[in-house]
Design an enzyme around this catalytic site. Structure first.
Site, PDB file in Angstrom:
ATOM      1  N   HIS A  69       0.841  -1.210   0.000  1.00  0.00           N
ATOM      2  CA  HIS A  69       0.000   0.000   0.000  1.00  0.00           C
ATOM      3  C   HIS A  69       0.865   1.244   0.000  1.00  0.00           C
ATOM      4  CE1 HIS A  69      -3.054  -2.966   1.022  1.00  0.00           C
ATOM      5  NE2 HIS A  69      -3.978  -2.047   0.761  1.00  0.00           N
ATOM      6  N   GLU A  89      -9.619   6.991  -3.832  1.00  0.00           N
ATOM      7  CA  GLU A  89      -9.855   6.977  -2.395  1.00  0.00           C
ATOM      8  C   GLU A  89      -9.175   8.151  -1.698  1.00  0.00           C
ATOM      9  OE1 GLU A  89     -10.353   2.125  -2.516  1.00  0.00           O
ATOM     10  OE2 GLU A  89      -8.490   3.018  -1.786  1.00  0.00           O
TER      11      GLU A  89
END
Lengths: 294, 294, 294, 294
Positions: A69, A89
């Site tokens: 991530h 996001e």
């Protein structure tokens, strides 16, 4: 364009992985493992199978998943090197338009977190406002490594649930959506207040207000549709602003000039992004009542 | 340092005029006329005598009185050439710290008003906020000359009443003071909410907030003293902001994180500067009621 | 057992009249006239056709229709000589169980009304409580003959509408039903109040209370179904009694002994029997709010 | 006619005992012991000295004091053989006008209590309604002998405090008085509701209502004086009944017939007879809010 669950049940494993691989960041092996468990009658079952694949993976593989991530508001984000999903996001919580002060805060926190845990900080950004991300960040820095590994996986599951719910058309939906609604009752005339303009704003820590929804009440005193639905309500502080001065003036109610009540703000905070928040207003030209309803 | 009414009744007319001459801008003749009517048992009688002197004066003299007033936010104000009284008054409404936009608005309105009426626009500034002065200004530009002459005198009387009330110690006070108070009831515990921090802010048209009073509730749920008293409450829009999140957290009430209610804003407008505004809050962690009380 | 509108459209006129003749008291000619207007797509059209038959009838026939109605609480009622429909209707408002005092009031009013108008007093009893019938009776005695003839026909139409709506199964229903509902919100815990026992009582003029419905709130704070639906809400005064003391005690909320609030009565009157009355309660152990909602 | 504390400080001990002997039932020795401790600057000090005399007395003497009290609603009461003080006290709670059922309950409880404890049941009747006396009685039957001896003395001290407070004029008063007040705010017009008729009734267990106070609100929306003051508020259930229908009709507010709100009942219970109960009403023709205020 969502793909139908029934199609996912029938295509081959390679196609399945291609379709859902992006739900876990850089980890198509999660979809692969789930492919073997088909068919799924419900999206919840598919989601559970993917979670199981992660939970049953070796610790090194879990750690690799976590490490895949990007940092929040980090170099990769600044350079535009995120997956399409991550980009959307991070944008939702305003991480693409930080002040220098906030950017510096993220820089400091990202560094401190990597130093302590050797991995990036992961949070399901769509469930948060900027302020609540920073608060979470500070708090989770106090965790020990074991608790924080679990916390990171929990957030990854939340991210995946939102991605799956958007990508797959199924008989069920995952419980990832909040609901924010309101209702205006006119206690002067004893009826629903129709035609009241409402703005929902998100307030940041400095008190700045960003409009997130607008509506006008119908004959039953309600916006035609919920102010927020079909998505999490980001943890944060909001204000509903009801234009009751114009409403009463339009009904020829005698009012002083300026009217005692004009814009009525109702401020509240959301702690459960998947919760149901009904925040009605009972109002006369001289009194207001609001509450968390149902 | 106020002068006693009984002393004003006994000093000679020259001293009397010196003491009260400034209550009517550059018009000591008003005090002179009142001196002849002494003694006055009450301040209200003195004020009435001075008003009578103005009302009975020749129209030219009335006009001269009006014309002796400075423009609001005008050249004289900018250059520091106002009487002490006018300076303090213009400062009270923030006329000494205008934005360029507001300054331009005053410049335009002062010009239009002088063009139409041949005199400066007069308003009792202490009864107004910046926004309400500008609204008054726009509206009064629509008056005819007769109505506007009367309106100007009425404002001069209001200015004089405030000056006299501040300058003279008497058995009575002039009805020039408003009263703004609040009260917080805890409907979760069924008792007054003690220790709640409150800020009263004035809101301008753009939504900017300027704190005008702060208080903490006592054991009876009230600030120790009114938030505003002993002066007019400027016509305008206000917000009482109650820190109920800290209050309930301090009582160990179970709350979500963040709490549904933290800072509770109660927004209202004041139309009568000499009025009594009691704006209480009934509050639980999940509901609020506020109203104009008594 | 209702008869289907489509069947009514196909049977012969004699059968039609037999089926619906009783909707107008002792006046099968009304149904006969309507039979000729078939078919009816909706019950509302059938009802309108029957009303037209009455409106277009000769005055003598209208008078005969009116005179065919029994006195309220009169000799025929006491002797059991009413039509089945009238008996049920008079029972609904308690006219079969009058005190001697109320019986005497009806006796006096029936006499005075017949003396003045030469016909019986007609009112759609299902829309009334005893008290409101007596008030109507007194008021209508002040009418003149023309107004009263119209008032009597209007009431006959209301009676017929209720009878038709009960007798005929159709795609539509006549707008003869009221709706009375409630909702309980717990402002102490910020959630719907589940498991609250509620009694709805009708209050008579003397304050005596007659229970008309009982319910317990579900997880959403609402009775499982409306307290009154599918019938008019009789004009009169009611009290909703909420057992909030037991509710809060059951949630281990600290309460004094006895609790400040135990049974919370909310008293209100209904003026529109066909109206929608939603009367919610917001309640903590120390505060209550109720209102006409929607 | 109260006697002044300063006089009590100067008269001789025999006179002192004659003046205050009745404050402890048939126990002039309590006053005698206190006489020796004079002078008393405050009534509280006198009361404390008398309590000390009882607390320091031998157990047999304490028991004799307890036994000198009459049964509640017992033979002596029925025969008129009580002290003047006891008669007035038992009357205050309605013990002189019991139903046969209540009389039988007292008979049973008096017997059971004497059987278990060998003494009469003592309670400060002025702090209770009939229902709360019976509840106390049932509960205290479960006590052990030691706890019950202490409970009886505590009640004797409460009885004495009320008797002393009524008999003696002093700079201070004993904290034996409750306070019950109300306030009506009109949220339709934004002002106090003046001229609202209010009845305070006491409700018994069967729901019967006994009026205990009546008042009409003044220009500030308040009764001219508290509904109860200068005496304990008997533990029990009450209803404030506000005639708001007449109030709004008198202000020409458009209302349905009958009005949605006419008599508004606010029901609550008192647990602390010496407490401050402020129970206001916020009311429009369509909404009501009430709460325990301050």
């Amino acid at each position: 364009m969502p793909v139908a669950l029934e199609n996912l049940n029938t295509i081959n494993a390679v196609e399945f992985t291609a379709a859902l691989g992006a739900s876990y960041e850089h980890a198509p092996w999660v979809a692969e493992a789930a492919a073997a468990k088909r068919p799924f009658a419900h999206l919840a079952a598919l989601h559970a199978a993917m979670q199981d694949a992660v939970r049953n993976a070796a610790p090194e593989r879990q750690l690799a998943l976590i490490r895949a991530h990007p940092d929040l508001a980090g170099k990769a984000a600044r350079a535009g090197n995120l997956t399409m999903e991550s980009t959307a996001e991070q944008t939702s919580a305003g991480l693409d338009r930080l002040t220098e002060k906030d950017y510096a805060a993220f820089h400091r926190l990202n560094g401190a977190y990597r130093d302590k845990f050797g991995m990036p900080f992961i949070v399901c950004v769509r469930r948060h406002t900027l302020g609540s991300i920073l608060r979470q960040f500070e708090r989770r820095l106090d965790n020990d490594a074991v608790a924080e590994r679990l916390a990171a996986l929990e957030e990854i599951f939340r991210i995946a649930a939102l991605r799956l719910d958007a990508q797959v058309a199924a008989p069920d939906r995952l419980p990832v959506h909040g609901h924010l609604s309101t209702h205006v009752l006119d206690t002067h005339a004893g009826c629903p207040a129709a035609g009241v303009d409402i703005v929902l704003v998100e307030l940041d820590a400095g008190g700045a207000a960003r409009p997130v929804a607008r509506a006008t009440t119908n004959a039953d005193g309600r916006p035609g549709e919920p102010l927020i639905a079909d998505r999490p309500i980001p943890i944060g502080t909001y204000e509903l602003r009801f234009a009751v001065g114009d409403y009463f003036a339009g009904r020829d109610v005698p009012l002083p000039d300026p009217a005692f009540l004009d814009i009525v703000p109702v401020r509240f905070s959301v702690a459960e992004p998947e919760g149901r928040y009904h925040v009605p207003l009972l109002v006369s030209p001289w009194s207001t009542t609001s509450y968390r309803g149902s």
